[in-house]
Design an enzyme around this catalytic site. Structure first.
Site, short mmCIF file in Angstrom:
data_model
loop_
_atom_site.label_atom_id
_atom_site.label_comp_id
_atom_site.label_asym_id
_atom_site.label_seq_id
_atom_site.Cartn_x
_atom_site.Cartn_y
_atom_site.Cartn_z
N GLY A 64 0.99 5.53 -10.99
CA GLY A 64 2.24 4.81 -10.22
C GLY A 64 2.61 3.45 -10.81
N LYS B 221 -4.77 -1.24 -12.85
CA LYS B 221 -3.52 -1.77 -12.62
C LYS B 221 -3.14 -2.87 -13.43
CE LYS B 221 -0.99 -3.44 -8.56
NZ LYS B 221 -0.74 -3.79 -7.09
N GLY C 105 5.17 -0.16 -9.99
CA GLY C 105 5.97 -0.92 -9.04
C GLY C 105 6.95 -1.82 -10.01
N LYS C 106 7.65 -2.95 -9.07
CA LYS C 106 8.21 -3.88 -9.94
C LYS C 106 7.47 -4.59 -11.12
CE LYS C 106 12.32 -6.46 -8.45
NZ LYS C 106 12.97 -7.26 -7.63
N ALA D 17 3.85 -3.99 -11.83
CA ALA D 17 2.66 -3.31 -12.27
C ALA D 17 2.79 -1.54 -12.44
CB ALA D 17 1.97 -3.48 -10.77
N VAL D 18 2.11 -1.44 -13.25
CA VAL D 18 2.02 -0.14 -13.64
C VAL D 18 0.36 0.31 -13.42
CG1 VAL D 18 2.10 1.61 -15.55
CG2 VAL D 18 3.42 -0.44 -15.55
N ASP E 265 2.02 -5.60 3.44
CA ASP E 265 2.72 -4.47 2.77
C ASP E 265 2.05 -2.99 3.00
OD1 ASP E 265 4.81 -3.66 1.04
OD2 ASP E 265 3.73 -4.31 -0.79
P1 ADP Z 1 2.75 -2.01 -6.67
O1 ADP Z 1 2.30 -3.40 -6.30
O2 ADP Z 1 3.41 -1.99 -7.84
O3 ADP Z 1 3.14 -1.43 -5.52
P2 ADP Z 1 0.21 -0.53 -6.17
O4 ADP Z 1 -1.17 -1.18 -6.24
O5 ADP Z 1 0.70 -0.28 -4.78
O6 ADP Z 1 1.30 -1.41 -7.21
O7 ADP Z 1 -0.05 0.88 -6.92
C1 ADP Z 1 1.22 1.64 -7.57
C2 ADP Z 1 0.72 2.97 -6.99
O8 ADP Z 1 -0.32 3.35 -8.07
C3 ADP Z 1 0.26 3.38 -5.71
O9 ADP Z 1 0.97 3.67 -4.92
C4 ADP Z 1 -0.50 4.54 -6.19
O10 ADP Z 1 0.32 5.85 -6.16
C5 ADP Z 1 -0.80 4.49 -7.42
N1 ADP Z 1 -2.34 3.91 -7.35
C6 ADP Z 1 -2.94 2.47 -7.10
N2 ADP Z 1 -3.93 2.31 -7.13
C7 ADP Z 1 -4.61 3.48 -7.28
C8 ADP Z 1 -5.99 3.83 -7.43
N3 ADP Z 1 -7.01 2.96 -7.17
N4 ADP Z 1 -6.35 5.17 -7.52
C9 ADP Z 1 -5.19 6.14 -7.72
N5 ADP Z 1 -3.85 5.59 -7.64
C10 ADP Z 1 -3.56 4.24 -7.32
MG MG Z 2 2.39 -0.75 -3.79
#
Ligand code: ADP
Ligand code: MG
Length: 356
Positions: free
Chosen positions: A41, A63, A43-44, A46-47, A157
């Site tokens: 996944g 993350k 976001g802005k 984070a990967v 969030d």
């Molecule tokens: P952001 O702050 O960029 O939204 P997230 O922590 O929500 O970051 O992570 C982005 C995406 O990555 C999540 O919506 C999910 O799809 C995937 N993801 C995040 N953490 C996990 C995890 N522990 N296991 C599997 N997928 C994850």
């Molecule tokens: Mg998120």
């Protein structure tokens, strides 16, 4: 397409940031310890990548959080996310923090891997979940939220993209992730100016009014609505329309999709999607709602509408369903209680001095 945009506070470090982290932040290169295998996944800032710990073969989610954002050093915000995970770590509903690494660009959080992906996929899938599964996931989400609130944390969030599953089929247990906007309440005066994704955030947050734990309960209402109907209740054609829908609490409870679930689902969602935060039940009260505990029959096929069993009595905190359950078809048509209306204009503004 649902927006992932966020508006953070404009200047200075936001209130309610945690500074203490216990987990050692290792300078050792990630590649020495893990084999990074693919993206989960993004976001802005984070990967998230899947990775395998070389010594154990165990799978984790890494993350990668950028330390520089908009030309500013944001290491404090990144460590805050880590500190929140630590503060919340006693709940099995919150993703576990395994380790942390740091490179020139990023802090990398090594998280428990949630193999089932986002419950967002369940909301947009052709086949919606049976009601018994939906209520199980909402119960678990509320357990996690309850734990956060007990710890004086608000997530801010909560949305279907930030609620993950340990497995997809059959649906496993939920894990709450993404604590970037989470804050500690009470420490540094009033909390305002932290805004998540407009579709999912409470009216008081959009209006920059004081934030309480009740904001998270609104989001749980949105998530429940989406799991039941497959639609985002406030999403408009543009941001402006979404804002308006949220601030007017413009919700359509007459959808066809509600006919496949018991009427208690509407009662539950209505109680959460109330404009005034102090009118919303807290997480513990929500966990007592009869919708979450009634036996919901498993449908023979996901597409066949199910006629719900006669509901039990609802207890003191929750009013009994007003309609005769035999009148199901009429109930959903009933204009006095279920017509979509713009109706909260005259309501008193949120004061933020609720009982949280
Ligand atoms: P952001 O702050 O960029 O939204 P997230 O922590 O929500 O970051 O992570 C982005 C995406 O990555 C999540 O919506 C999910 O799809 C995937 N993801 C995040 N953490 C996990 C995890 N522990 N296991 C599997 N997928 C994850
Ligand atoms: Mg998120």
């Amino acid at each position: 397409m649902m927006s992932r945009r966020r508006l953070d506070s404009r200047s200075g470090p936001p209130a309610g940031l945690l500074a203490d982290v216990q987990t050692p932040v290792s300078p050792e290169p990630l590649e020495a310890v893990y084999e990074v295998t693919g993206e989960l996944g993004r976001g802005k800032f984070a990967v998230v990548k899947r990775c395998v710990e070389k010594t154990t073969g165990k799978v984790f989610a890494a993350k990668f959080l950028r330390k520089r954002r908009r030309g500013r050093d944001c290491r404090a915000e990144v460590l805050h996310e880590m500190a929140v995970l630590e503060a919340a770590r006693n709940s099995p509903r919150v993703v576990n923090l395994h380790a942390a690494h740091e490179t020139d660009h990023d802090v990398v959080l090594i998280l428990e891997y949630a193999a089932g992906g986002e419950i967002f996929d369940l909301c947009v899938s052709e086949e919606l979940l049976p009601e018994a599964q939906i209520t199980r996931l909402i119960r678990q989400t509320l357990e996690g939220v309850h734990h956060l609130h007990q710890t004086n944390l608000v997530h801010l969030d909560l949305k279907p993209q930030n609620i993950l599953l340990t497995s997809v089929s059959p649906p496993g247990d939920i894990k709450i992730v993404d604590f970037g906007l989470a804050r500690r309440l009470g420490a540094a005066g009033e909390l305002r100016e932290i805004v998540g994704t407009p579709e999912y955030v409470a009216p008081e947050v959009l209006n920059y009014e004081p934030i309480t734990t009740a904001a998270d309960l609104w989001s749980v209402g949105v998530i429940a609505y989406m799991l039941v109907t497959g639609e985002s209740p406030f999403a408009g054609d543009d941001r402006q329309e979404t804002y308006l829908n949220v601030s007017q609490v413009n919700v359509d409870y007459s959808r066809e999709s509600f006919s496949r679930v018991s009427e208690l689902s509407v009662d539950f969602i209505r109680k959460l999607l109330q404009k005034a935060p102090e009118d919303r039940p807290n997480a513990a009260e929500c966990l007592g709602h009869p919708w979450l505990w009634n036996q919901h029959p498993e449908p023979a096929a996901a597409t066949v509408p199910v006629r719900p069993a006669r509901e039990r009595s609802c207890g003191a905190k929750w009013a009994a369903p007003p309609e005769d359950p035999e009148d199901k078809e009429n109930f959903l048509e009933s204009p006095h209680s279920y017509a979509k209306k713009v109706r909260l204009e005259e309501e008193a503004p949120a004061t933020g001095d609720g009982d949280f």
